[in-house]
Design a protein around this motif. Structure first.
Motif, short mmCIF file in Angstrom:
data_model
loop_
_atom_site.label_atom_id
_atom_site.label_comp_id
_atom_site.label_asym_id
_atom_site.label_seq_id
_atom_site.Cartn_x
_atom_site.Cartn_y
_atom_site.Cartn_z
N ALA A 61 36.27 40.62 34.38
CA ALA A 61 37.70 39.74 34.06
C ALA A 61 37.37 38.95 32.78
O ALA A 61 38.26 38.95 31.94
CB ALA A 61 38.08 38.96 35.17
N TYR A 62 36.18 38.30 32.77
CA TYR A 62 35.56 37.57 31.72
C TYR A 62 35.75 38.22 30.27
O TYR A 62 36.21 37.84 29.24
CB TYR A 62 34.35 36.77 31.93
CG TYR A 62 33.80 36.05 30.75
CD1 TYR A 62 34.17 34.88 30.36
CD2 TYR A 62 32.91 36.69 29.66
CE1 TYR A 62 33.76 34.20 29.27
CE2 TYR A 62 32.59 36.05 28.70
CZ TYR A 62 32.71 34.76 28.43
OH TYR A 62 32.40 34.13 27.42
N HIS A 63 35.18 39.47 30.33
CA HIS A 63 35.06 40.23 29.01
C HIS A 63 36.36 40.84 28.67
O HIS A 63 36.51 40.96 27.52
CB HIS A 63 33.95 41.32 29.23
CG HIS A 63 32.54 40.54 29.28
ND1 HIS A 63 31.85 40.03 28.07
CD2 HIS A 63 31.62 40.45 30.36
CE1 HIS A 63 30.63 39.58 28.41
NE2 HIS A 63 30.44 39.89 29.78
N LEU A 64 37.15 41.00 29.73
CA LEU A 64 38.43 41.62 29.37
C LEU A 64 39.27 40.57 28.56
O LEU A 64 39.83 40.69 27.50
CB LEU A 64 39.35 42.02 30.80
CG LEU A 64 38.80 43.51 31.16
CD1 LEU A 64 39.28 43.54 32.50
CD2 LEU A 64 39.42 44.62 30.24
N ARG A 65 39.06 39.34 29.10
CA ARG A 65 39.70 38.27 28.52
C ARG A 65 39.21 37.91 27.10
O ARG A 65 40.05 37.79 25.81
CB ARG A 65 39.68 36.86 29.19
CG ARG A 65 40.56 35.75 28.47
CD ARG A 65 40.53 34.54 29.29
NE ARG A 65 39.15 33.85 29.07
CZ ARG A 65 38.84 32.71 29.33
NH1 ARG A 65 39.59 32.06 30.24
NH2 ARG A 65 37.43 32.31 29.16
N GLU A 66 37.84 38.09 26.77
CA GLU A 66 37.23 37.96 25.64
C GLU A 66 37.94 38.95 24.42
O GLU A 66 38.17 38.83 23.31
CB GLU A 66 35.91 38.11 25.43
CG GLU A 66 34.93 36.94 26.38
CD GLU A 66 35.25 35.91 25.41
OE1 GLU A 66 34.55 35.54 24.44
OE2 GLU A 66 35.99 34.81 25.99
N ASP A 124 46.12 40.71 31.37
CA ASP A 124 47.17 41.05 32.41
C ASP A 124 46.22 41.91 33.48
O ASP A 124 46.31 43.03 33.73
CB ASP A 124 48.06 42.17 31.98
CG ASP A 124 49.02 42.50 32.89
OD1 ASP A 124 49.30 41.75 33.85
OD2 ASP A 124 49.93 43.51 32.66
N VAL A 125 45.35 41.09 34.19
CA VAL A 125 44.19 41.60 35.01
C VAL A 125 44.48 41.09 36.47
O VAL A 125 44.81 39.88 36.65
CB VAL A 125 42.92 41.01 34.37
CG1 VAL A 125 41.93 41.56 35.63
CG2 VAL A 125 42.66 41.78 33.14
N ARG A 167 38.10 29.81 38.38
CA ARG A 167 38.97 28.92 38.08
C ARG A 167 39.46 28.75 36.67
O ARG A 167 40.41 29.01 36.16
CB ARG A 167 38.71 27.57 38.67
CG ARG A 167 38.61 27.34 40.16
CD ARG A 167 38.38 25.94 40.54
NE ARG A 167 37.14 25.50 40.31
CZ ARG A 167 36.11 25.41 41.12
NH1 ARG A 167 36.29 26.06 42.47
NH2 ARG A 167 34.87 24.99 40.73
N GLU A 168 38.42 28.91 35.77
CA GLU A 168 38.64 28.77 34.60
C GLU A 168 39.38 29.87 33.88
O GLU A 168 40.06 29.88 32.94
CB GLU A 168 37.35 28.63 33.76
CG GLU A 168 37.32 28.01 32.16
CD GLU A 168 37.53 28.99 31.21
OE1 GLU A 168 38.07 28.94 30.31
OE2 GLU A 168 37.12 30.30 31.49
N LEU A 169 38.96 31.24 34.45
CA LEU A 169 39.69 32.25 34.06
C LEU A 169 41.04 32.40 34.47
O LEU A 169 41.77 33.41 34.37
CB LEU A 169 38.94 33.57 34.42
CG LEU A 169 37.46 33.71 33.90
CD1 LEU A 169 36.82 35.03 34.32
CD2 LEU A 169 37.71 34.02 32.21
N ASP A 170 41.36 31.49 35.45
CA ASP A 170 42.77 31.62 36.01
C ASP A 170 42.83 32.77 37.05
O ASP A 170 43.90 33.29 37.02
CB ASP A 170 43.76 31.38 34.82
CG ASP A 170 45.31 30.97 35.69
OD1 ASP A 170 45.11 30.45 36.96
OD2 ASP A 170 46.32 31.66 35.14
N LEU A 171 41.78 33.09 37.45
CA LEU A 171 41.98 34.45 38.28
C LEU A 171 42.64 34.02 39.69
O LEU A 171 43.55 35.10 40.33
CB LEU A 171 40.68 35.03 38.89
CG LEU A 171 39.86 35.46 37.45
CD1 LEU A 171 38.27 36.00 38.17
CD2 LEU A 171 40.49 36.41 36.81
N TYR A 172 42.55 32.87 40.01
CA TYR A 172 43.42 32.59 41.38
C TYR A 172 44.82 33.02 41.49
O TYR A 172 45.65 33.56 42.48
CB TYR A 172 43.23 31.22 42.06
CG TYR A 172 41.68 31.20 42.43
CD1 TYR A 172 41.53 31.24 43.79
CD2 TYR A 172 40.83 30.38 41.52
CE1 TYR A 172 40.09 30.92 44.19
CE2 TYR A 172 39.39 30.47 42.02
CZ TYR A 172 39.29 30.54 43.37
OH TYR A 172 38.05 30.33 43.78
#
Ligand SMILES: Cc1cc2nc3c(=O)[nH]c(=O)nc-3n(C[C@H](O)[C@H](O)[C@H](O)COP(=O)(O)OP(=O)(O)OC[C@H]3O[C@@H](n4cnc5c(N)ncnc54)[C@H](O)[C@@H]3O)c2cc1C
Length: 172
Positions: A85-90, A95-96, A156-161
């Motif tokens: 998820a982190y690297h996708l956001r980078e 939209d994950v 949390r920081e990635l807003d995955l919740y």
């Protein structure tokens, strides 16, 4: 001479010591650990182990099915899923959706909380994204709770919740 003894003998053929004696000792140590009943020593029934597949850290969840569309679905919210998820956001992909069986992120570090649980590779090598999240491990080999908390703070920081389905098992 059996297979193990022969292997030990070959490995040691250039060394100057009693190879026969060493081979005998290895064979002896193997034999004292062998159980004659082999796999029959293990008890295997769903009834005995069914409780191990339940999540002891989250109350049972029941909800209506969700039908929607996401650009990327990540199965599992452990270190691997969080890093994906982190690297996708980078890379600009946000939209994950993470689908995770457990009640929270963390994977291994969510499920394993027995006393003394910790990583056995140095924290600085093992724990991901330390510099990015300005996190300094408190010990050379961090305790599981510290690793889990770091992973949850990344989630949390990635807003995955808001994007994920926890307590949800992917099948198929
Ligand atoms: C006590 C312990 C110590 C360890 N120490 C180290 C170490 O020091 N160094 C090291 O390199 N490794 C160590 N490991 C290995 C550790 O498992 C990996 O480092 C890493 O955490 C694996 O991450 P992962 O995301 O690939 O898998 P996991 O952490 O296993 O996460 C996978 C997640 O996917 C979920 N999942 C699986 N299938 C589905 C499905 N069908 N639907 C929905 N969700 C699903 C699971 O619930 C789980 O939460 C250790 C493991 C343990 C148990």
């Amino acid at each position: 001479m059996d297979e193990i003894s022969l292997e030990v003998r070959n490995l040691c053929s250039h060394l100057d010591f009693d190879q026969e004696e060493l081979a005998r000792r290895y064979a002896h140590e193997r034999d004292v650990r062998r159980r004659p009943e082999r796999n029959a020593q293990f008890i295997r029934t769903d009834k005995d182990f069914a409780h191990l597949s339940r999540d002891p850290y989250a109350p049972q969840l029941s909800r209506a099915p969700i039908a929607d569309h996401r650009q990327v679905i990540i199965i599992g919210g452990g270190v691997g899923g969080i890093l994906a998820a982190y690297h996708l956001r980078e890379a600009g992909v946000t939209d994950v959706r993470v689908i995770e069986d457990a009640g929270d992120f963390g994977g291994t570090w969510y499920w394993n909380r027995y006393p003394g649980v910790r990583c056995d590779v140095e924290s600085y090598v093992y724990i991901p994204l330390l510099e990015r999240y300005k996190f300094t491990p408190s010990e050379k080999y961090s305790a599981g709770a510290e690793i889990l908390e770091h992973l949850l703070s990344i989630a949390r920081e990635l807003d995955l919740y808001s994007k994920s389905l926890l307590q949800t098992r992917s099948r198929g």
